[in-house]
Design a protein around this motif. Structure first.
Motif, PDB file in Angstrom:
ATOM      1  N   ALA A  72      53.995 -15.646-111.935  1.00  9.48           N
ATOM      2  CA  ALA A  72      54.674 -15.053-111.106  1.00  9.48           C
ATOM      3  C   ALA A  72      55.224 -15.688-109.912  1.00  9.48           C
ATOM      4  O   ALA A  72      56.318 -15.656-109.402  1.00  9.48           O
ATOM      5  CB  ALA A  72      53.986 -13.602-110.599  1.00  9.48           C
ATOM      6  N   VAL A  73      54.484 -16.572-109.241  1.00  8.18           N
ATOM      7  CA  VAL A  73      54.695 -17.606-108.130  1.00  8.18           C
ATOM      8  C   VAL A  73      53.903 -18.785-108.315  1.00  8.18           C
ATOM      9  O   VAL A  73      53.232 -18.904-108.954  1.00  8.18           O
ATOM     10  CB  VAL A  73      54.424 -16.964-106.805  1.00  8.18           C
ATOM     11  N   VAL A  79      51.911 -15.792-100.396  1.00  5.98           N
ATOM     12  CA  VAL A  79      52.663 -14.535-100.562  1.00  5.98           C
ATOM     13  C   VAL A  79      51.108 -13.284-100.250  1.00  5.98           C
ATOM     14  O   VAL A  79      50.258 -13.381-100.680  1.00  5.98           O
ATOM     15  CB  VAL A  79      52.795 -14.544-102.324  1.00  5.98           C
ATOM     16  N   THR A  81      52.091 -10.178-100.277  1.00  3.99           N
ATOM     17  CA  THR A  81      52.417  -8.940-101.080  1.00  3.99           C
ATOM     18  C   THR A  81      52.287  -8.980-102.466  1.00  3.99           C
ATOM     19  O   THR A  81      52.871  -9.824-102.887  1.00  3.99           O
ATOM     20  CB  THR A  81      53.653  -8.044-100.694  1.00  3.99           C
ATOM     21  N   PRO A  82      51.898  -7.907-103.201  1.00  4.80           N
ATOM     22  CA  PRO A  82      51.997  -8.201-104.632  1.00  4.80           C
ATOM     23  C   PRO A  82      53.538  -8.304-105.303  1.00  4.80           C
ATOM     24  O   PRO A  82      54.261  -7.779-104.660  1.00  4.80           O
ATOM     25  CB  PRO A  82      51.469  -6.751-105.204  1.00  4.80           C
ATOM     26  N   VAL A  83      53.426  -9.149-106.274  1.00  4.83           N
ATOM     27  CA  VAL A  83      54.856  -9.439-106.678  1.00  4.83           C
ATOM     28  C   VAL A  83      54.810  -9.130-108.186  1.00  4.83           C
ATOM     29  O   VAL A  83      53.739  -9.780-108.996  1.00  4.83           O
ATOM     30  CB  VAL A  83      55.422 -10.999-106.485  1.00  4.83           C
ATOM     31  N   HIS A 153      52.772  -6.291-113.724  1.00  5.06           N
ATOM     32  CA  HIS A 153      52.174  -6.108-112.446  1.00  5.06           C
ATOM     33  C   HIS A 153      50.691  -6.206-112.176  1.00  5.06           C
ATOM     34  O   HIS A 153      50.050  -5.686-113.262  1.00  5.06           O
ATOM     35  CB  HIS A 153      52.429  -4.536-111.664  1.00  5.06           C
ATOM     36  N   THR A 157      47.945  -8.365-105.982  1.00  3.98           N
ATOM     37  CA  THR A 157      48.338  -9.988-106.040  1.00  3.98           C
ATOM     38  C   THR A 157      49.627 -10.365-106.776  1.00  3.98           C
ATOM     39  O   THR A 157      49.972  -9.539-107.149  1.00  3.98           O
ATOM     40  CB  THR A 157      47.182 -10.849-106.826  1.00  3.98           C
ATOM     41  N   ALA A 158      50.013 -11.585-106.294  1.00  2.00           N
ATOM     42  CA  ALA A 158      51.068 -12.265-107.065  1.00  2.00           C
ATOM     43  C   ALA A 158      50.503 -13.239-107.658  1.00  2.00           C
ATOM     44  O   ALA A 158      51.640 -14.041-108.460  1.00  2.00           O
ATOM     45  CB  ALA A 158      52.099 -12.650-105.970  1.00  2.00           C
ATOM     46  N   HIS A 159      49.419 -13.716-107.529  1.00  5.99           N
ATOM     47  CA  HIS A 159      48.809 -14.917-108.224  1.00  5.99           C
ATOM     48  C   HIS A 159      48.384 -14.575-109.704  1.00  5.99           C
ATOM     49  O   HIS A 159      46.981 -14.138-109.847  1.00  5.99           O
ATOM     50  CB  HIS A 159      47.866 -15.690-107.515  1.00  5.99           C
TER      51      HIS A 159
END
Length: 168
Positions: A72-73, A79, A81-83, A153, A157-159
């Motif tokens: 995602a990133v 980051v 905020t969740p992405v 989602h 997390t975004a990781h």
């Protein structure tokens, strides 16, 4: 049907429905092995039927197939905020399937799919996504091709990353 890496192929199946032959489209499977790791991915897979909103192609020895996965990133990104990992399909799809891994800590994840105009048409989850192993399967299948967009989602997390994205 697996079509050699990430290829899109056509199968000609004979259907005995009224004696007509029906063309069936084979699933597209992206294992992400065709591009070098370390790249931001947006339109590179548009010819195969999907566009990503700024995903990151990374090397991960835990990948299900080969060594590359789609994150995602970037793993080093700060980051807070969740992405979601967003996918937009060139044509409407009836099925989306992928394997996910959470970075470091198991977390709940949900695959949501949307039709024309952003209307939710299905979801898989929430379910616990394994840490650092691409063993958590998400799949949404509809009787007709309504899926135009999908989002994965993971809570908080975004990781996280995916491998072996399949759609048809």
């Amino acid at each position: 049907r697996y079509c050699g890496g990430a290829a899109r192929g056509w199968l000609l199946g004979a259907a005995l429905t009224g004696g007509l032959a029906v063309a069936l489209e084979a699933a597209t499977i992206l294992d992400f092995e065709d591009l070098a790791g370390g790249a931001t991915i947006t339109r590179q897979y548009a010819q195969r039927g999907v566009v990503f909103r700024s995903a990151y192609l990374a090397v991960d020895p835990a990948a299900r197939s080969g060594t590359r996965v789609l994150r995602a990133v970037s793993p080093g990104a700060e980051v807070f905020t969740p992405v979601a990992l967003d996918m937009v399909f060139v044509r409407s799809q009836s099925r989306i399937r992928l394997f996910a891994a959470s970075a470091g800590t198991p977390r709940n994840g949900t695959l949501k799919v949307f039709g024309q105009g952003g209307v939710a048409v299905g979801q898989d989850g929430p379910r616990m996504v394994a840490a650092d192993r691409y063993s958590t399967l998400f799949e949404v299948s509809l009787p007709t091709p309504l899926i135009r967009r999908a989002e994965l989602h993971l809570d908080g997390t975004a990781h996280f990353a995916i491998d072996d994205l399949e759609f048809d």
